[in-house]
Design a protein around this motif. Structure first.
Motif, PDB file in Angstrom:
ATOM      1  N   THR A  65       0.896  -1.397  -0.092  1.00 45.88           N
ATOM      2  CA  THR A  65       0.021  -0.011   0.054  1.00 45.88           C
ATOM      3  C   THR A  65       0.880   1.230   0.066  1.00 45.88           C
ATOM      4  N   GLY A  66       1.966   1.116  -0.515  1.00 48.08           N
ATOM      5  CA  GLY A  66       2.736   2.201  -0.609  1.00 48.08           C
ATOM      6  C   GLY A  66       2.538   3.452  -1.496  1.00 48.08           C
ATOM      7  N   THR A  67       2.805   4.605  -1.610  1.00 47.29           N
ATOM      8  CA  THR A  67       2.515   5.638  -2.528  1.00 47.29           C
ATOM      9  C   THR A  67       3.077   5.405  -4.116  1.00 47.29           C
ATOM     10  N   SER A  68       2.498   5.971  -4.687  1.00 47.58           N
ATOM     11  CA  SER A  68       2.807   5.884  -6.026  1.00 47.58           C
ATOM     12  C   SER A  68       3.723   6.739  -6.962  1.00 47.58           C
ATOM     13  N   GLY A  69       4.448   7.711  -6.132  1.00 41.24           N
ATOM     14  CA  GLY A  69       5.450   8.578  -6.648  1.00 41.24           C
ATOM     15  C   GLY A  69       5.490   9.673  -5.765  1.00 41.24           C
ATOM     16  N   HIS A  70       6.261  10.496  -6.364  1.00 44.13           N
ATOM     17  CA  HIS A  70       6.515  12.046  -5.569  1.00 44.13           C
ATOM     18  C   HIS A  70       6.804  13.232  -6.368  1.00 44.13           C
ATOM     19  N   LEU A  71       6.625  14.397  -5.703  1.00 47.87           N
ATOM     20  CA  LEU A  71       6.887  15.690  -6.329  1.00 47.87           C
ATOM     21  C   LEU A  71       7.948  16.083  -5.500  1.00 47.87           C
ATOM     22  N   ALA A  72       8.913  16.619  -6.187  1.00 48.53           N
ATOM     23  CA  ALA A  72      10.106  17.326  -5.477  1.00 48.53           C
ATOM     24  C   ALA A  72      10.039  18.880  -6.038  1.00 48.53           C
ATOM     25  N   LEU A  73      10.058  19.873  -5.155  1.00 49.89           N
ATOM     26  CA  LEU A  73      10.227  21.187  -5.427  1.00 49.89           C
ATOM     27  C   LEU A  73      11.315  21.655  -5.036  1.00 49.89           C
ATOM     28  N   THR A  74      12.219  21.964  -6.169  1.00 48.61           N
ATOM     29  CA  THR A  74      13.827  22.628  -6.021  1.00 48.61           C
ATOM     30  C   THR A  74      13.674  24.140  -6.230  1.00 48.61           C
ATOM     31  N   ASP A  76      14.589  25.894  -8.632  1.00 46.77           N
ATOM     32  CA  ASP A  76      14.247  26.322 -10.044  1.00 46.77           C
ATOM     33  C   ASP A  76      13.057  25.439 -10.938  1.00 46.77           C
ATOM     34  N   SER A  77      12.753  24.343 -10.122  1.00 48.17           N
ATOM     35  CA  SER A  77      11.836  23.378 -10.873  1.00 48.17           C
ATOM     36  C   SER A  77      10.826  22.434  -9.973  1.00 48.17           C
ATOM     37  N   LEU A  78       9.843  22.135 -10.743  1.00 46.25           N
ATOM     38  CA  LEU A  78       8.889  20.974 -10.010  1.00 46.25           C
ATOM     39  C   LEU A  78       9.480  19.747 -10.630  1.00 46.25           C
ATOM     40  N   LEU A  79       9.861  18.526  -9.946  1.00 44.55           N
ATOM     41  CA  LEU A  79      10.244  17.477 -10.436  1.00 44.55           C
ATOM     42  C   LEU A  79       9.017  16.503 -10.180  1.00 44.55           C
ATOM     43  N   LEU A  80       8.617  15.702 -11.208  1.00 46.88           N
ATOM     44  CA  LEU A  80       7.299  14.682 -10.966  1.00 46.88           C
ATOM     45  C   LEU A  80       8.034  13.358 -11.342  1.00 46.88           C
ATOM     46  N   GLN A  81       7.564  12.252 -10.384  1.00 45.61           N
ATOM     47  CA  GLN A  81       8.142  10.969 -10.554  1.00 45.61           C
ATOM     48  C   GLN A  81       7.369  10.170 -10.017  1.00 45.61           C
ATOM     49  N   SER A  82       6.803   9.179 -10.965  1.00 42.60           N
ATOM     50  CA  SER A  82       6.044   7.898 -10.578  1.00 42.60           C
ATOM     51  C   SER A  82       6.208   6.866 -11.555  1.00 42.60           C
ATOM     52  N   GLY A  83       6.661   5.670 -10.736  1.00 42.69           N
ATOM     53  CA  GLY A  83       7.111   4.729 -11.689  1.00 42.69           C
ATOM     54  C   GLY A  83       8.295   5.136 -12.642  1.00 42.69           C
ATOM     55  N   HIS A  84       8.044   4.817 -13.912  1.00 40.62           N
ATOM     56  CA  HIS A  84       9.166   5.042 -14.850  1.00 40.62           C
ATOM     57  C   HIS A  84       8.627   6.598 -15.536  1.00 40.62           C
ATOM     58  N   LEU A  85       7.738   7.142 -15.245  1.00 42.49           N
ATOM     59  CA  LEU A  85       7.288   8.570 -15.592  1.00 42.49           C
ATOM     60  C   LEU A  85       8.071   9.683 -14.650  1.00 42.49           C
ATOM     61  N   GLN A  86       9.140  10.279 -15.711  1.00 43.86           N
ATOM     62  CA  GLN A  86       9.432  11.465 -14.834  1.00 43.86           C
ATOM     63  C   GLN A  86       9.431  12.583 -15.537  1.00 43.86           C
ATOM     64  N   ALA A  87       9.388  13.933 -15.035  1.00 43.94           N
ATOM     65  CA  ALA A  87       9.155  15.173 -15.810  1.00 43.94           C
ATOM     66  C   ALA A  87       9.802  16.367 -14.910  1.00 43.94           C
ATOM     67  N   ALA A  88      10.215  17.025 -15.695  1.00 38.95           N
ATOM     68  CA  ALA A  88      10.752  18.490 -14.775  1.00 38.95           C
ATOM     69  C   ALA A  88      10.154  19.583 -15.529  1.00 38.95           C
ATOM     70  N   VAL A  89       9.383  20.507 -14.665  1.00 44.59           N
ATOM     71  CA  VAL A  89       8.679  21.572 -15.076  1.00 44.59           C
ATOM     72  C   VAL A  89       9.399  22.917 -14.478  1.00 44.59           C
ATOM     73  N   PRO A  90      10.227  23.842 -15.110  1.00 40.50           N
ATOM     74  CA  PRO A  90      10.602  25.060 -14.530  1.00 40.50           C
ATOM     75  C   PRO A  90       9.604  25.684 -13.891  1.00 40.50           C
ATOM     76  N   LEU A  91       9.783  26.232 -12.770  1.00 46.54           N
ATOM     77  CA  LEU A  91       9.028  27.106 -12.053  1.00 46.54           C
ATOM     78  C   LEU A  91       8.562  28.401 -12.519  1.00 46.54           C
ATOM     79  N   ALA A  92       9.555  28.765 -13.658  1.00 47.06           N
ATOM     80  CA  ALA A  92       9.261  30.148 -14.211  1.00 47.06           C
ATOM     81  C   ALA A  92       8.244  29.883 -15.252  1.00 47.06           C
TER      82      ALA A  92
END
Length: 152
Positions: A65-74, A76-92
């Motif tokens: 029953t673990g979580t399915s991913g996480h978001l990281a706020l750095t 300069d960007s918002l990093l999204l990760q869930s399984g094999h899906l990864q994306a980085a969106v610049p905060l600008a």
């Protein structure tokens, strides 16, 4: 500064078959070992083996029953990760001040970056140009508070 947010699990339902298969895979060898170590005593094997089986089932249920991913706020960007899906969106690119809990109707049909596991936890972050980003953090209010602290 780096903030990490867990995604809301897809449902509150536990994955019972996965937990049971984990318990059987680890519990069966434990039963045999206890039987051999306990000098072929069936009563001892049944009692101790059942306790071991229950313990491994609880551990398996927690893992299932673990979580399915996480978001990281750095910085300069918002990093999204869930399984094999990864994306980085610049905060600008994001309009952080306009981030809201919920999914607007126009975000449902159009293209965009969506990492939503449970719609009751959805947070929509409009982009300055282009479709909104929709994510589902486990604690949407804290996520929005942290995002809006980043707003210049």
């Amino acid at each position: 500064m780096h903030h990490r947010f867990e995604l809301a699990p897809a449902s509150r339902r536990a994955d019972w078959p996965k937990a049971l298969s984990f318990a059987i895979a680890t519990g069966a060898p434990a039963y045999v070992a206890i039987y051999l170590i306990g000098d072929h005593n069936l009563a001892l094997t049944a009692i101790v083996g059942s306790i071991c089986f229950l313990g491994t089932f609880i551990v398996g249920l927690a893992m299932a029953t673990g979580t399915s991913g996480h978001l990281a706020l750095t910085a300069d960007s918002l990093l999204l990760q869930s399984g094999h899906l990864q994306a980085a969106v610049p905060l600008a690119e994001l309009d952080l001040a306009a981030a809201r809990i919920g999914i607007p109707q126009e975000s449902l049909s159009g293209p965009g970056l969506r990492l939503d596991t449970r719609t009751s936890h959805a947070v929509t972050i409009p982009r300055r140009h282009g479709p909104a980003v929709v994510v589902t953090p486990l604690d949407p209010a804290e996520f929005i508070r942290t995002l809006q602290l980043r707003h210049p």
